[in-house]
Design a protein around this motif. Sequence first.
Motif, mmCIF file in Angstrom:
data_model
loop_
_atom_site.group_PDB
_atom_site.id
_atom_site.type_symbol
_atom_site.label_atom_id
_atom_site.label_comp_id
_atom_site.label_asym_id
_atom_site.label_seq_id
_atom_site.Cartn_x
_atom_site.Cartn_y
_atom_site.Cartn_z
ATOM 1 N N MET A 1 0.836 -1.195 0.000
ATOM 2 C CA MET A 1 0.000 0.000 0.000
ATOM 3 C C MET A 1 0.871 1.246 0.000
ATOM 4 N N SER B 1 -6.484 1.889 0.102
ATOM 5 C CA SER B 1 -6.245 0.838 -0.891
ATOM 6 C C SER B 1 -7.038 1.092 -2.166
ATOM 7 N N THR C 1 -7.095 -1.331 -4.545
ATOM 8 C CA THR C 1 -7.652 -2.634 -4.916
ATOM 9 C C THR C 1 -8.979 -2.888 -4.183
ATOM 10 N N ALA C 2 -9.185 -2.211 -3.045
ATOM 11 C CA ALA C 2 -10.468 -2.359 -2.334
ATOM 12 C C ALA C 2 -11.602 -1.859 -3.226
ATOM 13 N N ALA D 1 -12.331 -4.462 -6.030
ATOM 14 C CA ALA D 1 -13.100 -5.625 -5.570
ATOM 15 C C ALA D 1 -14.579 -5.256 -5.428
ATOM 16 N N HIS E 1 -6.506 -1.329 7.260
ATOM 17 C CA HIS E 1 -5.423 -0.359 7.352
ATOM 18 C C HIS E 1 -6.064 0.993 7.689
ATOM 19 N N THR F 1 -7.325 3.125 4.765
ATOM 20 C CA THR F 1 -8.484 2.600 4.016
ATOM 21 C C THR F 1 -9.747 2.723 4.870
ATOM 22 N N VAL G 1 -5.867 -1.177 11.876
ATOM 23 C CA VAL G 1 -4.683 -1.995 12.176
ATOM 24 C C VAL G 1 -3.838 -2.113 10.908
ATOM 25 N N PHE H 1 -1.471 -4.708 9.518
ATOM 26 C CA PHE H 1 -1.087 -6.090 9.839
ATOM 27 C C PHE H 1 0.429 -6.282 9.860
ATOM 28 N N GLU H 2 1.143 -5.391 9.200
ATOM 29 C CA GLU H 2 2.606 -5.541 9.153
ATOM 30 C C GLU H 2 3.248 -5.187 10.487
ATOM 31 N N VAL I 1 -6.541 -10.277 0.769
ATOM 32 C CA VAL I 1 -5.600 -9.492 1.571
ATOM 33 C C VAL I 1 -4.235 -10.174 1.728
ATOM 34 N N LEU J 1 0.466 -8.980 1.887
ATOM 35 C CA LEU J 1 1.204 -8.924 3.152
ATOM 36 C C LEU J 1 2.487 -9.747 3.058
HETATM 37 C C1 LIG Z 1 -8.082 -6.174 -2.421
HETATM 38 S S1 LIG Z 1 -8.623 -5.256 -1.042
HETATM 39 C C2 LIG Z 1 -9.813 -6.407 -0.406
HETATM 40 C C3 LIG Z 1 -10.913 -5.711 0.328
HETATM 41 C C4 LIG Z 1 -12.044 -6.634 0.795
HETATM 42 N N1 LIG Z 1 -11.571 -7.671 1.670
HETATM 43 C C5 LIG Z 1 -12.768 -7.203 -0.392
HETATM 44 O O1 LIG Z 1 -12.649 -8.403 -0.646
HETATM 45 O O2 LIG Z 1 -13.456 -6.445 -1.064
HETATM 46 C C6 LIG Z 1 -7.248 -5.392 0.078
HETATM 47 C C7 LIG Z 1 -7.531 -4.852 1.490
HETATM 48 O O3 LIG Z 1 -6.416 -5.177 2.328
HETATM 49 C C8 LIG Z 1 -6.110 -4.068 3.117
HETATM 50 N N2 LIG Z 1 -4.679 -4.118 3.471
HETATM 51 C C9 LIG Z 1 -3.620 -4.267 2.646
HETATM 52 N N3 LIG Z 1 -2.470 -4.236 3.359
HETATM 53 C C10 LIG Z 1 -2.821 -4.063 4.660
HETATM 54 C C11 LIG Z 1 -2.097 -3.955 5.874
HETATM 55 N N4 LIG Z 1 -0.762 -3.992 5.898
HETATM 56 N N5 LIG Z 1 -2.780 -3.802 7.022
HETATM 57 C C12 LIG Z 1 -4.138 -3.738 7.013
HETATM 58 N N6 LIG Z 1 -4.887 -3.847 5.884
HETATM 59 C C13 LIG Z 1 -4.232 -4.002 4.726
HETATM 60 C C14 LIG Z 1 -6.420 -2.872 2.240
HETATM 61 O O4 LIG Z 1 -6.594 -1.695 2.992
HETATM 62 C C15 LIG Z 1 -7.695 -3.352 1.549
HETATM 63 O O5 LIG Z 1 -8.841 -3.017 2.282
#
Ligand SMILES: C[S@@+](CC[C@H](N)C(=O)[O-])C[C@H]1O[C@@H](n2cnc3c(N)ncnc32)[C@H](O)[C@@H]1O
Length: 301
Positions: free
Chosen positions: A1, A7, A9-10, A13, A115, A118, A142, A144-145, A171, A175
């Motif tokens: 990100m 995000s 990509t959110a 989706a 995140h 987002t 949060v 996650f990293e 997700v 990561l």
């Molecule tokens: C492709 S989107 C998927 C969103 C949702 N789960 C869906 O299926 O529609 C990826 C999601 O992962 C979250 N994300 C990516 N890296 C992250 C991180 N390090 N910590 C928290 N969230 C993270 C993004 O903010 C985003 O909401």
Amino acid sequence: MIPGKPSRTAWSAAMHRAAHQIVDRASVFDDPMAVPMTGWSRRRIEQDVARHPERRGMRFFIASRHQFARDVVRRAAERAGDPVQVVVLGAGLDTTAYRGGPESDDVVRVFEVDHPATGAWKREHLTREGIFPTLPVAYVGVDFETQSVHAALQSAGLDPARPVVVVWLGVLVYLTRPAIEATVSELSGLATAPVDLVFDYPEPTEDLSGRVAQVRAARASRVAALGEPWLSSYTPEEMRCLLADRGFAAVEDLATADWIERYFGVRRPAAGAGAHLLHAVTGAARRSGSGPGRRTRAGSN
Ligand SMILES: C[S@@+](CC[C@H](N)C(=O)[O-])C[C@H]1O[C@@H](n2cnc3c(N)ncnc32)[C@H](O)[C@@H]1O
């Protein structure tokens, strides 16, 4: 990100789920909030789909993985004889908390974990579009990293005595392995009651060939250009061991083509390009081993 940015990509989706309502007539994943969540008109979405016929496989992939998660929530509530807590990790524009309808009877509370950038963007978007939750919802920021999901969910009021379904779709691939592995460790100890976990993960590229490998490479470069490169992959055996070591037993681990066939009745091997969809649950394995909160992660307090 991209640091400080929501995000991208959110959004993609969410657009696939919205397009599925219109183009496929919600044949698999019926979501009355999918279109409103985008803020786009049905006409505009139709035009977008017409310009991108190549996105059909991805649409199938995303619609069916969400229906799979919804099915797991329903079965978990049936098993418990009570509504469950649903934790949506990396929630993006997920609509679980806003859809209403009979499925709400299965859910006592939704925890949208994302995140912080987002999550803030989504809340602004909800206000702008006039979308309100139909279920009690907690918004939990949060990364996650660097941060502990367990600590954040505890602070947000997750009830450890009530079953939990964790939905972590789209997700893992973004990561690093240490972040995935630390988070899975924490998830198995979220509750003394069962924890069901649903997520998708990609297989290593070198295990793929032909059209699936090509589609995968094209998709990887598209999301990398959005600032969200794919960082991790696992073989099914690696994933089975990762889960078992952390207290989860896999209930089902489906290759993309299998789950798309289950829901859409057609075989599209390239659609998820080497992805797997997995349902695991805590149980006997947890009693013998690693639990949550054993690691201290930066930002966990
Ligand atoms: C492709 S989107 C998927 C969103 C949702 N789960 C869906 O299926 O529609 C990826 C999601 O992962 C979250 N994300 C990516 N890296 C992250 C991180 N390090 N910590 C928290 N969230 C993270 C993004 O903010 C985003 O909401």
